[in-house]
Design an enzyme around this catalytic site. Structure first.
Site, PDB file in Angstrom:
ATOM      1  N   SER A   1       9.063  -2.105  -5.287  1.00  0.00           N
ATOM      2  CA  SER A   1       9.016  -2.336  -4.137  1.00  0.00           C
ATOM      3  C   SER A   1      10.151  -3.470  -3.696  1.00  0.00           C
ATOM      4  O   SER A   1      10.382  -3.478  -4.109  1.00  0.00           O
ATOM      5  CB  SER A   1       7.520  -2.747  -4.098  1.00  0.00           C
ATOM      6  OG  SER A   1       7.302  -4.276  -4.959  1.00  0.00           O
ATOM      7  N   LYS A   2       9.377  -4.039  -2.847  1.00  0.00           N
ATOM      8  CA  LYS A   2      10.561  -4.776  -1.712  1.00  0.00           C
ATOM      9  C   LYS A   2      10.455  -5.903  -2.774  1.00  0.00           C
ATOM     10  O   LYS A   2      11.314  -6.422  -3.053  1.00  0.00           O
ATOM     11  CB  LYS A   2      10.113  -5.183  -0.623  1.00  0.00           C
ATOM     12  CG  LYS A   2      10.334  -4.030   0.263  1.00  0.00           C
ATOM     13  CD  LYS A   2      10.263  -4.789   1.744  1.00  0.00           C
ATOM     14  CE  LYS A   2      10.601  -3.686   2.639  1.00  0.00           C
ATOM     15  NZ  LYS A   2       8.652  -3.545   3.006  1.00  0.00           N
ATOM     16  N   ARG A   3       9.495  -6.230  -3.491  1.00  0.00           N
ATOM     17  CA  ARG A   3       9.335  -7.587  -4.319  1.00  0.00           C
ATOM     18  C   ARG A   3      10.690  -7.047  -5.464  1.00  0.00           C
ATOM     19  O   ARG A   3      11.682  -8.230  -5.953  1.00  0.00           O
ATOM     20  CB  ARG A   3       8.506  -7.275  -5.194  1.00  0.00           C
ATOM     21  CG  ARG A   3       7.012  -8.422  -4.438  1.00  0.00           C
ATOM     22  CD  ARG A   3       6.391  -8.150  -5.809  1.00  0.00           C
ATOM     23  NE  ARG A   3       5.362  -6.925  -6.576  1.00  0.00           N
ATOM     24  CZ  ARG A   3       5.619  -6.719  -7.415  1.00  0.00           C
ATOM     25  NH1 ARG A   3       5.693  -7.750  -8.518  1.00  0.00           N
ATOM     26  NH2 ARG A   3       6.037  -6.083  -7.602  1.00  0.00           N
ATOM     27  N   HIS A   4      11.135  -6.296  -5.464  1.00  0.00           N
ATOM     28  CA  HIS A   4      12.548  -6.189  -7.078  1.00  0.00           C
ATOM     29  C   HIS A   4      14.294  -5.851  -5.695  1.00  0.00           C
ATOM     30  O   HIS A   4      15.033  -6.543  -7.083  1.00  0.00           O
ATOM     31  CB  HIS A   4      11.988  -4.845  -7.077  1.00  0.00           C
ATOM     32  CG  HIS A   4      10.579  -4.320  -8.544  1.00  0.00           C
ATOM     33  ND1 HIS A   4       9.944  -3.444  -7.857  1.00  0.00           N
ATOM     34  CD2 HIS A   4      10.720  -4.949  -9.183  1.00  0.00           C
ATOM     35  CE1 HIS A   4       9.285  -3.898  -8.242  1.00  0.00           C
ATOM     36  NE2 HIS A   4       9.338  -4.603  -9.390  1.00  0.00           N
ATOM     37  N   GLY A   5      13.626  -5.911  -4.809  1.00  0.00           N
ATOM     38  CA  GLY A   5      15.556  -5.864  -4.165  1.00  0.00           C
ATOM     39  C   GLY A   5      15.003  -5.045  -3.045  1.00  0.00           C
ATOM     40  O   GLY A   5      14.008  -4.332  -2.505  1.00  0.00           O
TER      41      GLY A   5
END
Ligand code: GLU
Length: 496
Positions: free
Chosen positions: A253-257
């Protein structure tokens, strides 16, 4: 040989995510190897969440990645239309047939009733399944309620017991307890077909032989097979791909990049690098080669060798592959890709002359060695274009405070002012003279000079920096490039 037909069937409800892009790519590699047909189908029955903007972007992103299709919404084909919202009449014909044959029925349960049932099941530790309350309404009763203005969904009658098995090309034999399937909705009360229904009709009419998709659809597959049985259709073969996870083993998800293909494109990841990387997400060629181009991948790809375990998205590996693919490009191509990034930050002009291009090729060649993505280039080019002694950091200022700095720079300014054409050999000759005159050498000689040229304590080697700056200073840029003589004298002024 069987005519292989696969499809990639995205819903245009968001930007193309790397997980979905990998699904598209595995379908593409599989079918190109088998010389079959690749179909693109837009699944836009969820009108609230689907948007034309996403559909355009999706097509653009797939093309950018290097995928092409033989049939699709933009190019048509013998089994069109390839957009579900344009196929409503087709679905109705089958719905009518299923109702007439008693294989489907109207369901008038309200959302509140269904919610209550679901909550009751969950609170008593049961799996929530539709109770089948409307299953035994007679067709006459259903008709009467419809005529009275009630709106009903249409459900498929499914067996209450038994097991359903299918052979998944990635995961092997899978069995499902039919007690847990419930009667799926085929058509919602707003008249829109449910995904599980439209997909079966479309896959059948489009003669899809292999459905390769994400593992998140495994639980839909028994419903789809049951729908096939009701429609007397033979189901396609299925292959469910594991999910793409972040390094912490949660769904990427966006949390990862970055997760959207468009975002990688903006960052300056080459399409061939992302293509290469996605192909290796859950699959590896027999010899373990890593840097591969499309043609190699088509030759080597084997759906049956795709891993069942989840694939971890490793940004570092993607960046490494990007560097490998960048190295393969000719210098002009690299400069052309770099150009928009440098124009955006007003380093390069709107109109580029051949002289600009030649210079840019050299500059890009020097700086690309240290970067993963083209978007990192402007920051590197600042070394050439932003020369500002008053903005130096602490470490750089400390170099200037060393015993040798002031004298070395002063002598350099004096000597460079007498030089007609400054270049790297001249630099070497001048430093040699200063060395002899002062006795300074190594760090105490070169560090102050590096700072005097760049106002930084690190950066390109001076044998690369000096010719770039000297030649660049003769070309017009939005922000003029200062030559070395100008730099050292500004630095001396700053020191005094
Ligand atoms: N529209 C579905 C999705 O985007 C397609 C799933 C399938 O391939 O059957 O998830």
């Amino acid at each position: 040989m069987e005519n292989i037909r696969v499809r990639f069937a995205p819903s245009p409800t968001g930007y193309l995510h790397v997980g979905n892009a990998r699904t598209a790519l595995f379908n593409w590699l599989f079918v190109r190897k088998k010389k079959g047909i690749f179909v693109l189908r837009v699944e836009d029955t969820d009108i609230e969440r689907s948007a034309a903007e996403y559909e355009h972007q999706l097509i653009e992103d797939l093309r950018w990645l290097g995928l092409d299709w033989d049939e699709g919404p933009d190019i048509g084909g013998p089994f069109g239309p390839y957009k579900q919202s344009l196929r409503m009449d087709i679905y109705s014909v089958y719905t009518q047939k299923l109702l007439e044959e008693g294989k489907a029925y109207y369901c008038f349960c309200t959302p509140e009733q269904l919610k209550k049932e679901r909550e009751e099941a969950l609170s008593s530790g049961k799996i929530p399944i539709y109770s089948g309350r409307c299953r035994f309404l007679s067709p006459e009763e259903a008709m009467r309620r419809l005529e009275a203005g009630e709106r009903g969904a249409i459900r498929l009658k499914t067996p209450d017991s038994g097991t359903l098995s299918f052979n998944d090309l990635v995961r092997g034999n899978l069995s499902f307890d039919l007690k847990l399937t419930g009667d799926p909705i085929l058509v919602r009360s707003n008249g829109r077909p449910a995904y599980n229904y439209a997909v079966v009709i479309d896959d059948s009419l489009m003669q899809i032989t292999h459905v390769i998709r994400g593992e998140d659809h495994i639980s839909n597959t028994p419903r789809q097979i049951l729908t096939c049985e009701a429609l007397s259709i033979s189901p396609p073969q299925f292959a469910h791909l594991s999910m793409v996870m972040g390094k912490d083993n949660t769904r990427l998800s966006k949390r990862h990049g970055a997760t959207a293909v468009a975002q990688f494109k903006r960052e300056g990841i080459l399409p061939e690098a992302l293509f290469n990387y996605l192909a290796l997400l859950g699959w590896a060629p027999p010899e373990g080669e890593e840097v591969l181009i499309k043609d190699d991948l088509i030759k080597l790809f084997d759906l049956e060798k795709v891993s069942r375990s989840s694939a971890i998205f490793d940004y570092d590996k993607l960046h490494w592959l990007n560097r490998q693919h960048i190295k393969r490009l000719p210098p002009r191509k690299k400069a052309e890709i770099a150009y928009p990034y440098l124009k955006k930050t007003e380093i390069l002009p709107e109109v580029m002359t051949e002289e600009h291009w030649k210079w840019l090729e050299r500059a890009v060649e020097c700086f690309l060695e240290g970067v993963d993505r083209f978007a990192d280039l402007p920051e590197k080019f600042a070394l050439l274009f932003d020369f500002s002694p008053s903005d130096m950091d602490k470490e750089t200022r400390e170099i200037l405070q060393s015993e040798s700095a002031a004298l070395v720079i002063k002598l350099f300014v004096k000597k460079i002012s007498k030089v007609e054409k400054f270049d790297y050999p001249t630099f070497a000759a001048i430093t040699q003279e200063i060395k002899e005159e002062t006795g300074y050498k190594g760090k105490s000689l070169y560090h102050p000079l590096r700072v005097a040229f760049t106002a930084r304590s690190s950066g390109l080697e001076l044998d690369k920096f000096i010719p770039l700056v000297e030649d660049g200073a003769k070309i017009s840029f939005p922000k003029p490039l200062k030559d070395c003589a100008q730099r050292v004298s500004e630095m001396l002024e700053f020191l005094q």
